[in-house]
Design a protein around this motif. Sequence first.
Motif, PDB file in Angstrom:
ATOM      1  N   ARG A  16     -64.399  -8.662 -10.776  1.00  0.00           N
ATOM      2  CA  ARG A  16     -64.794  -9.934 -10.187  1.00  0.00           C
ATOM      3  C   ARG A  16     -66.227  -9.841  -9.689  1.00  0.00           C
ATOM      4  NH1 ARG A  16     -64.801 -10.707  -4.638  1.00  0.00           N
ATOM      5  NH2 ARG A  16     -63.872  -9.088  -3.339  1.00  0.00           N
ATOM      6  N   ASP A  17     -66.933 -10.946  -9.758  1.00  0.00           N
ATOM      7  CA  ASP A  17     -68.297 -10.984  -9.263  1.00  0.00           C
ATOM      8  C   ASP A  17     -68.314 -11.011  -7.739  1.00  0.00           C
ATOM      9  OD1 ASP A  17     -69.477 -10.938 -11.720  1.00  0.00           O
ATOM     10  OD2 ASP A  17     -70.000 -13.056 -11.778  1.00  0.00           O
ATOM     11  N   ILE A  18     -69.235 -10.266  -7.158  1.00  0.00           N
ATOM     12  CA  ILE A  18     -69.496 -10.331  -5.723  1.00  0.00           C
ATOM     13  C   ILE A  18     -70.591 -11.374  -5.540  1.00  0.00           C
ATOM     14  CG2 ILE A  18     -70.228  -9.055  -3.681  1.00  0.00           C
ATOM     15  CD1 ILE A  18     -69.282  -6.481  -5.116  1.00  0.00           C
ATOM     16  N   ASP A  19     -70.242 -12.489  -4.939  1.00  0.00           N
ATOM     17  CA  ASP A  19     -71.125 -13.658  -4.886  1.00  0.00           C
ATOM     18  C   ASP A  19     -72.116 -13.538  -3.734  1.00  0.00           C
ATOM     19  OD1 ASP A  19     -72.339 -16.123  -4.874  1.00  0.00           O
ATOM     20  OD2 ASP A  19     -70.493 -17.263  -5.165  1.00  0.00           O
ATOM     21  N   GLY A  20     -73.298 -13.006  -4.014  1.00  0.00           N
ATOM     22  CA  GLY A  20     -74.310 -12.836  -2.980  1.00  0.00           C
ATOM     23  C   GLY A  20     -74.815 -14.157  -2.437  1.00  0.00           C
ATOM     24  N   LYS A  21     -74.820 -15.196  -3.264  1.00  0.00           N
ATOM     25  CA  LYS A  21     -75.279 -16.503  -2.793  1.00  0.00           C
ATOM     26  C   LYS A  21     -74.350 -17.035  -1.713  1.00  0.00           C
ATOM     27  CE  LYS A  21     -77.588 -17.931  -7.070  1.00  0.00           C
ATOM     28  NZ  LYS A  21     -77.615 -18.907  -8.182  1.00  0.00           N
ATOM     29  N   ALA A  22     -73.039 -16.940  -1.952  1.00  0.00           N
ATOM     30  CA  ALA A  22     -72.073 -17.451  -0.982  1.00  0.00           C
ATOM     31  C   ALA A  22     -72.084 -16.622   0.300  1.00  0.00           C
ATOM     32  CB  ALA A  22     -70.676 -17.465  -1.598  1.00  0.00           C
ATOM     33  N   ILE A  23     -72.148 -15.302   0.169  1.00  0.00           N
ATOM     34  CA  ILE A  23     -72.115 -14.446   1.353  1.00  0.00           C
ATOM     35  C   ILE A  23     -73.411 -14.572   2.146  1.00  0.00           C
ATOM     36  CG2 ILE A  23     -71.916 -12.066   2.177  1.00  0.00           C
ATOM     37  CD1 ILE A  23     -70.130 -11.529  -0.300  1.00  0.00           C
ATOM     38  N   SER A  24     -74.549 -14.710   1.452  1.00  0.00           N
ATOM     39  CA  SER A  24     -75.816 -14.917   2.173  1.00  0.00           C
ATOM     40  C   SER A  24     -75.803 -16.238   2.923  1.00  0.00           C
ATOM     41  CB  SER A  24     -77.007 -14.863   1.215  1.00  0.00           C
ATOM     42  OG  SER A  24     -77.024 -15.974   0.340  1.00  0.00           O
ATOM     43  N   ALA A  25     -75.135 -17.247   2.357  1.00  0.00           N
ATOM     44  CA  ALA A  25     -75.018 -18.537   3.050  1.00  0.00           C
ATOM     45  C   ALA A  25     -74.238 -18.372   4.354  1.00  0.00           C
ATOM     46  CB  ALA A  25     -74.354 -19.560   2.149  1.00  0.00           C
ATOM     47  N   GLN A  26     -73.219 -17.507   4.352  1.00  0.00           N
ATOM     48  CA  GLN A  26     -72.469 -17.217   5.580  1.00  0.00           C
ATOM     49  C   GLN A  26     -73.385 -16.581   6.626  1.00  0.00           C
ATOM     50  OE1 GLN A  26     -69.021 -14.792   4.726  1.00  0.00           O
ATOM     51  NE2 GLN A  26     -68.398 -16.069   3.012  1.00  0.00           N
ATOM     52  N   VAL A  27     -74.202 -15.616   6.173  1.00  0.00           N
ATOM     53  CA  VAL A  27     -75.125 -14.938   7.092  1.00  0.00           C
ATOM     54  C   VAL A  27     -76.115 -15.931   7.680  1.00  0.00           C
ATOM     55  CG1 VAL A  27     -76.903 -13.161   7.311  1.00  0.00           C
ATOM     56  CG2 VAL A  27     -74.895 -12.742   5.863  1.00  0.00           C
ATOM     57  N   LEU A  28     -76.660 -16.804   6.834  1.00  0.00           N
ATOM     58  CA  LEU A  28     -77.621 -17.801   7.308  1.00  0.00           C
ATOM     59  C   LEU A  28     -76.972 -18.767   8.298  1.00  0.00           C
ATOM     60  CD1 LEU A  28     -79.533 -18.553   3.992  1.00  0.00           C
ATOM     61  CD2 LEU A  28     -80.359 -17.242   5.954  1.00  0.00           C
ATOM     62  N   ASP A  29     -75.714 -19.116   8.056  1.00  0.00           N
ATOM     63  CA  ASP A  29     -74.994 -19.971   9.018  1.00  0.00           C
ATOM     64  C   ASP A  29     -74.854 -19.263  10.364  1.00  0.00           C
ATOM     65  OD1 ASP A  29     -74.677 -22.102   7.286  1.00  0.00           O
ATOM     66  OD2 ASP A  29     -72.658 -21.530   6.658  1.00  0.00           O
TER      67      ASP A  29
END
Length: 314
Positions: A16-29
Amino acid sequence: MTTVTHLISSTPTLARDIDGKAISAQVLDEVREEVLALAGQQIFPALAVLLVGDDPASHVYVRNKLLRAKEVGIRSLEYRLPDDASQAQVLEQIAQLNADASVNGILVQLPLPGHIDEAAVIHAIDPIKDVDGFHRENVGGLVQGMEVLTPCTPSGCMRLLKETCGDISGLHAVVIGRSNIVGKPMATLLLQAHCSVSVVHSRSVDAPALCRLADIVVAAVGRPHLIDASWLKPGAVVIDVGINRVTDESGSHLVGDVDYASARTVARAITPVPGGVGPMTIAYLLKNTLIAAKLQRAVKAREPDPDGCDSDIN
């Protein structure tokens, strides 16, 4: 007699892909929420970015960093010097930013023009404002387990591993590459997370065999498609830090240090390139700016009151 035929799919299960875009969005939030909370205390984190010269890629990187800063409410300041600026001019600009209490983070966009000593510039930054985490005091503090500003890319990789694996203590991690920017701090952070850590590099004997022992593989060597399925233990988690531009029959595009198509037939999870580690680096730059603001506030609180009283008492 009834014959039962068992059909076994010849298609392997893909990682499975590790979605850096989604996880970075969590960090930015998370950063955005903390910035709002600090604003209620009249604290407004600010990041200063110094760009020397006209490297097109550097201009793109700086623009993206400033856009993300604005999105989370961090005040950003951009300083530009010409390509022929002297080292003394660069150091003077850094000295001014060090002395400016309203600036919490200082980032010098690399690479610098060839006539400027990058190490001298990096070590001129106040360690408590060094949001890249490259200053020797931050590097030494990281090794000793102190609370310091940590290089952004390794910090982002650790967050990806946390979101993917949960507790990684006791796992065997192999870091491919020993750079000061990624490889060495990555190995240190993995040790702090209680992994057993091996660092593989150009002088390692039978690097693929060493990697096949790993539950976690972090590739950061800058060589396109160096690591394929033959390097991986089945079920390994692969973090591909490499960003390499290649040109083939389909045109020019970005690829990682890992042969993604091959590796995902063996790995359990893998970061794609682009869209994996890259977004995490900017997210953790802004998180470091927030951490820097907090560290500076703590230092200020410990300073003696100018009237002779301890400021913590008042």
